[in-house]
Design a protein around this motif. Structure first.
Motif, PDB file in Angstrom:
ATOM      1  N   ILE A   1       3.877  13.382  -7.946  1.00  0.00           N
ATOM      2  CA  ILE A   1       4.886  12.453  -8.487  1.00  0.00           C
ATOM      3  C   ILE A   1       4.200  11.101  -8.740  1.00  0.00           C
ATOM      4  N   PHE A   2       4.842  10.283  -9.532  1.00  0.00           N
ATOM      5  CA  PHE A   2       4.285   8.948  -9.771  1.00  0.00           C
ATOM      6  C   PHE A   2       4.636   8.029  -8.607  1.00  0.00           C
ATOM      7  N   ASP A   3       3.718   7.144  -8.292  1.00  0.00           N
ATOM      8  CA  ASP A   3       3.945   6.141  -7.246  1.00  0.00           C
ATOM      9  C   ASP A   3       4.886   5.071  -7.793  1.00  0.00           C
ATOM     10  N   SER A   4       6.098   5.046  -7.286  1.00  0.00           N
ATOM     11  CA  SER A   4       7.014   3.985  -7.730  1.00  0.00           C
ATOM     12  C   SER A   4       7.160   2.904  -6.657  1.00  0.00           C
ATOM     13  N   ASN A   5       6.954   3.281  -5.400  1.00  0.00           N
ATOM     14  CA  ASN A   5       7.233   2.327  -4.317  1.00  0.00           C
ATOM     15  C   ASN A   5       6.378   1.067  -4.376  1.00  0.00           C
ATOM     16  N   SER A   6       5.074   1.241  -4.620  1.00  0.00           N
ATOM     17  CA  SER A   6       4.227   0.047  -4.489  1.00  0.00           C
ATOM     18  C   SER A   6       4.583  -0.972  -5.570  1.00  0.00           C
TER      19      SER A   6
ATOM     20  N   LEU B   1       0.843  -1.189   0.000  1.00  0.00           N
ATOM     21  CA  LEU B   1       0.000   0.000   0.000  1.00  0.00           C
ATOM     22  C   LEU B   1       0.883   1.245   0.000  1.00  0.00           C
ATOM     23  N   SER B   2       0.607   2.172  -0.890  1.00  0.00           N
ATOM     24  CA  SER B   2       1.339   3.442  -0.894  1.00  0.00           C
ATOM     25  C   SER B   2       0.496   4.508  -0.232  1.00  0.00           C
ATOM     26  N   THR B   3       1.131   5.383   0.515  1.00  0.00           N
ATOM     27  CA  THR B   3       0.408   6.517   1.081  1.00  0.00           C
ATOM     28  C   THR B   3       1.029   7.805   0.573  1.00  0.00           C
ATOM     29  N   GLY B   4       0.229   8.796   0.372  1.00  0.00           N
ATOM     30  CA  GLY B   4       0.730  10.113  -0.054  1.00  0.00           C
ATOM     31  C   GLY B   4      -0.219  10.731  -1.061  1.00  0.00           C
ATOM     32  N   THR B   5      -0.794  11.850  -0.709  1.00  0.00           N
ATOM     33  CA  THR B   5      -1.751  12.540  -1.562  1.00  0.00           C
ATOM     34  C   THR B   5      -1.102  12.975  -2.873  1.00  0.00           C
ATOM     35  N   GLU B   6       0.232  13.112  -2.863  1.00  0.00           N
ATOM     36  CA  GLU B   6       0.952  13.583  -4.051  1.00  0.00           C
ATOM     37  C   GLU B   6       1.114  12.484  -5.114  1.00  0.00           C
ATOM     38  N   LEU B   7       0.700  11.254  -4.800  1.00  0.00           N
ATOM     39  CA  LEU B   7       1.030  10.134  -5.691  1.00  0.00           C
ATOM     40  C   LEU B   7       0.009   9.933  -6.798  1.00  0.00           C
ATOM     41  N   VAL B   8       0.512   9.646  -7.978  1.00  0.00           N
ATOM     42  CA  VAL B   8      -0.321   9.389  -9.152  1.00  0.00           C
ATOM     43  C   VAL B   8       0.072   8.020  -9.699  1.00  0.00           C
TER      44      VAL B   8
ATOM     45  N   LEU C   1       7.209   1.230   5.821  1.00  0.00           N
ATOM     46  CA  LEU C   1       8.491   1.685   5.275  1.00  0.00           C
ATOM     47  C   LEU C   1       8.430   3.191   5.048  1.00  0.00           C
ATOM     48  N   PRO C   2       9.576   3.852   5.104  1.00  0.00           N
ATOM     49  CA  PRO C   2       9.587   5.279   4.793  1.00  0.00           C
ATOM     50  C   PRO C   2       9.195   5.496   3.327  1.00  0.00           C
ATOM     51  N   GLY C   3       8.745   6.704   3.017  1.00  0.00           N
ATOM     52  CA  GLY C   3       8.278   6.983   1.653  1.00  0.00           C
ATOM     53  C   GLY C   3       9.386   7.165   0.644  1.00  0.00           C
ATOM     54  N   ASN C   4      10.526   7.698   1.089  1.00  0.00           N
ATOM     55  CA  ASN C   4      11.611   7.907   0.134  1.00  0.00           C
ATOM     56  C   ASN C   4      11.940   6.588  -0.552  1.00  0.00           C
ATOM     57  N   PRO C   5      11.940   6.580  -1.881  1.00  0.00           N
ATOM     58  CA  PRO C   5      12.054   5.307  -2.600  1.00  0.00           C
ATOM     59  C   PRO C   5      13.296   4.481  -2.251  1.00  0.00           C
ATOM     60  N   VAL C   6      14.413   5.159  -2.019  1.00  0.00           N
ATOM     61  CA  VAL C   6      15.621   4.392  -1.679  1.00  0.00           C
ATOM     62  C   VAL C   6      15.470   3.776  -0.290  1.00  0.00           C
TER      63      VAL C   6
ATOM     64  N   THR D   1       3.468  -0.959   3.997  1.00  0.00           N
ATOM     65  CA  THR D   1       3.058   0.368   3.555  1.00  0.00           C
ATOM     66  C   THR D   1       4.318   1.166   3.255  1.00  0.00           C
ATOM     67  N   SER D   2       4.173   2.214   2.462  1.00  0.00           N
ATOM     68  CA  SER D   2       5.308   3.122   2.320  1.00  0.00           C
ATOM     69  C   SER D   2       4.805   4.537   2.474  1.00  0.00           C
ATOM     70  N   GLY D   3       5.629   5.359   3.111  1.00  0.00           N
ATOM     71  CA  GLY D   3       5.286   6.753   3.340  1.00  0.00           C
ATOM     72  C   GLY D   3       4.427   6.912   4.576  1.00  0.00           C
TER      73      GLY D   3
HETATM   74  P1  AMP Z   1       6.909  10.330   3.423  1.00  0.00           P
HETATM   75  O1  AMP Z   1       7.648   9.223   4.100  1.00  0.00           O
HETATM   76  O2  AMP Z   1       5.486  10.013   3.184  1.00  0.00           O
HETATM   77  O3  AMP Z   1       7.115  11.602   4.170  1.00  0.00           O
HETATM   78  O4  AMP Z   1       7.572  10.513   1.979  1.00  0.00           O
HETATM   79  C1  AMP Z   1       8.930  10.870   1.849  1.00  0.00           C
HETATM   80  C2  AMP Z   1       9.223  11.164   0.380  1.00  0.00           C
HETATM   81  O5  AMP Z   1       8.999  10.013  -0.393  1.00  0.00           O
HETATM   82  C3  AMP Z   1       8.345  12.247  -0.223  1.00  0.00           C
HETATM   83  O6  AMP Z   1       9.125  12.975  -1.125  1.00  0.00           O
HETATM   84  C4  AMP Z   1       7.296  11.443  -0.954  1.00  0.00           C
HETATM   85  O7  AMP Z   1       6.728  12.171  -2.025  1.00  0.00           O
HETATM   86  C5  AMP Z   1       8.078  10.265  -1.445  1.00  0.00           C
HETATM   87  N1  AMP Z   1       7.197   9.117  -1.630  1.00  0.00           N
HETATM   88  C6  AMP Z   1       6.314   8.655  -0.721  1.00  0.00           C
HETATM   89  N2  AMP Z   1       5.657   7.591  -1.178  1.00  0.00           N
HETATM   90  C7  AMP Z   1       6.136   7.358  -2.435  1.00  0.00           C
HETATM   91  C8  AMP Z   1       5.844   6.388  -3.432  1.00  0.00           C
HETATM   92  N3  AMP Z   1       4.925   5.451  -3.241  1.00  0.00           N
HETATM   93  N4  AMP Z   1       6.521   6.444  -4.607  1.00  0.00           N
HETATM   94  C9  AMP Z   1       7.461   7.403  -4.786  1.00  0.00           C
HETATM   95  N5  AMP Z   1       7.779   8.324  -3.893  1.00  0.00           N
HETATM   96  C10 AMP Z   1       7.130   8.325  -2.717  1.00  0.00           C
END
Ligand code: AMP
Ligand code: MG
Length: 417
Positions: free
Chosen positions: A201-206, A182-189, A298-303, A249-251
């Motif tokens: 930004i595009f959702d790459s994590n999930s 599951l990805s979280t983040g309102t910014e994700l497309v 997991l943290p949101g940052n893709p790395v 989850t990520s983010g």
């Molecule tokens: P967050 O942990 O939610 O604060 O996200 C940290 C950073 O990771 C922000 O720049 C997010 O936009 C980015 N991010 C979070 N989720 C994703 C995702 N699913 N794919 C790509 N980038 C993400």
């Protein structure tokens, strides 16, 4: 702003994850679906294999004591694979035989057709076979009752082949873990659906996490919930927890974000095991359990997401499956330049590897920013740089986790001394 209550060290986090990881139940799984799982018990041979003496070549089955160069043989019958000859072989006689054909009575050697005058009702011998030549003996591969595959062995193509030779239609393996991502983040497309609006930004994590989970042998699916609204997330995660062995989850777990905060977890009935690791990249990692289900935030940052997946989720999934090879290989590497860790916590540094006459040379893939997805495609290993302030001198051995195992066997490009 809420800070982490207690950051724990990487080995402690690893231990807490592994300690609380259940082994999944054993399930007889059809041969065609067992790839990537591991044997829950030793597998024994049910029959001798091959089950009967058979020919290793296409040619003629004869009595070796009759063999003389130039002697003419009468062909009295034939034995293709799957259809044993009706006759046996007498003096000066032969049976035409094909690879896998049952060795007829009276025969102790097969001569390749290339060593005769050719196919026909008669032939003459050009080369003398020794007794036993070109005969594959019953049981020479495996013997009934032998342990042919040990518990804990991963099921790959060769293991499937061996089990099939013994007639196993299903294998006793640990069940495949079900992972919901599951990805979280309102910014994700969703990639491929539309163009990005400002700030998106595009959702790459999930996608990456599903792929990595499948690579580890799990069954994984995405549950799209790219919102930072706690209520929406709670509903989505609740559904995920119902159906999964592992929810990833990520983010939403970092200090400034906290869409998935402690209250959300508590309301979901998730017991927090830890939140925050003294580790880069991946400080905000969350880990909790609800009944038999595990939840990794997991943290949101893709790395950070990918590195945390690799170091914490992957071994847990493999432990669930009973895989012996759950840990990635570790090797000693060295750097050419001095390395200083300025982060005050363990740094899993993305490096490329090159074999030299001094061992494995590690080079940083460039900037170590946690958002640089392209750096992941260049990383062969994670060098574990401790937080000691005095730095690492050139040539000093450092432990590294190898991400691309093929690098170890490909030899790399050897550097001139
Ligand atoms: P967050 O942990 O939610 O604060 O996200 C940290 C950073 O990771 C922000 O720049 C997010 O936009 C980015 N991010 C979070 N989720 C994703 C995702 N699913 N794919 C790509 N980038 C993400
Ligand atoms: Mg976010």
């Amino acid at each position: 702003m809420q800070l982490f209550e207690k950051l724990i060290e990487y080995p402690e986090a690893e231990r807490l994850v592994m300690e609380s990881t259940p082994r999944l139940p054993v399930q007889e799984t059809p041969l065609g679906e067992a790839l990537g799982l591991a044997f829950a018990r030793d597998l024994t041979a049910t029959t001798d294999s091959p089950p009967f003496d058979n020919s290793a070549v296409d040619g003629y089955a004869i009595r070796s004591l009759d063999a003389e160069v130039g002697r003419v043989f009468d062909v009295v019958d034939e034995a293709p694979a799957g259809r044993p000859a009706k006759k046996s072989v007498g003096e000066g006689e032969a049976i035409k035989i094909f690879t896998g054909g049952v060795i007829p009575g009276g025969v102790d050697a097969v001569v390749m057709v290339e060593n005769t005058s050719g196919w026909g009702e008669k032939f003459d011998l050009k080369k003398i076979p020794a007794p036993g030549n070109n005969i594959r003996a019953a049981g020479e591969d495996t013997r009934r009752g032998d342990v042919i595959l040990a518990a804990g062995t991963g099921v790959g193509a060769p293991e499937i082949a061996l089990a099939a030779t013994q007639g196993y239609g299903a294998l006793p393996v640990y069940r495949r873990p079900k992972v919901v991502v599951l990805s979280t983040g309102t910014e994700l497309v969703e990639p491929g659906t539309r163009d990005l609006a400002p700030g998106e930004i595009f959702d790459s994590n999930s996608y990456a996490i599903v792929a990595a989970a499948r690579e580890a042998g799990a069954e994984a699916r995405r549950l799209y919930a790219a919102s930072d609204d706690a209520d929406t997330l709670r509903v989505a995660i609740d559904e995920a927890l119902e159906t999964a062995d592992v929810v990833v989850t990520s983010g939403g777990v970092s200090v400034g974000d906290r869409a998935l905060d402690k209250n959300t977890m508590l309301e979901l009935g998730v017991d927090q095991i830890f939140w925050g690791v003294k580790f880069k990249p991946g400080k905000p990692l969350f880990y909790g359990t609800r009944g038999e289900t595990r939840l990794f935030g997991l943290p949101g940052n893709p790395v950070s997401a990918m590195v945390c997946f690799d170091l914490f989720v992957r071994p847990a999934l493999m432990e669930m499956m009973g895989r012996k090879d759950k840990a990635r290989p570790r090797i000693a590497v060295y750097f050419e330049k001095e390395i200083v860790n300025k982060f005050g916590r363990l740094h899993a540094m993305r490096v490329s590897l090159r074999r030299t006459n001094k061992g494995w040379l590690a080079e940083s893939v460039g900037s170590q920013g946690s958002g640089l997805v392209s750096s992941l495609t260049k990383a062969d290993a994670l060098a574990l740089i401790g937080p000691a302030s005095d730095g690492i001198s050139p040539g000093e051995p450092i432990e590294a986790i190898v991400l691309r195992q093929e690098k170890l066997t490909s030899g790399g490009e050897a550097e001139a001394p």
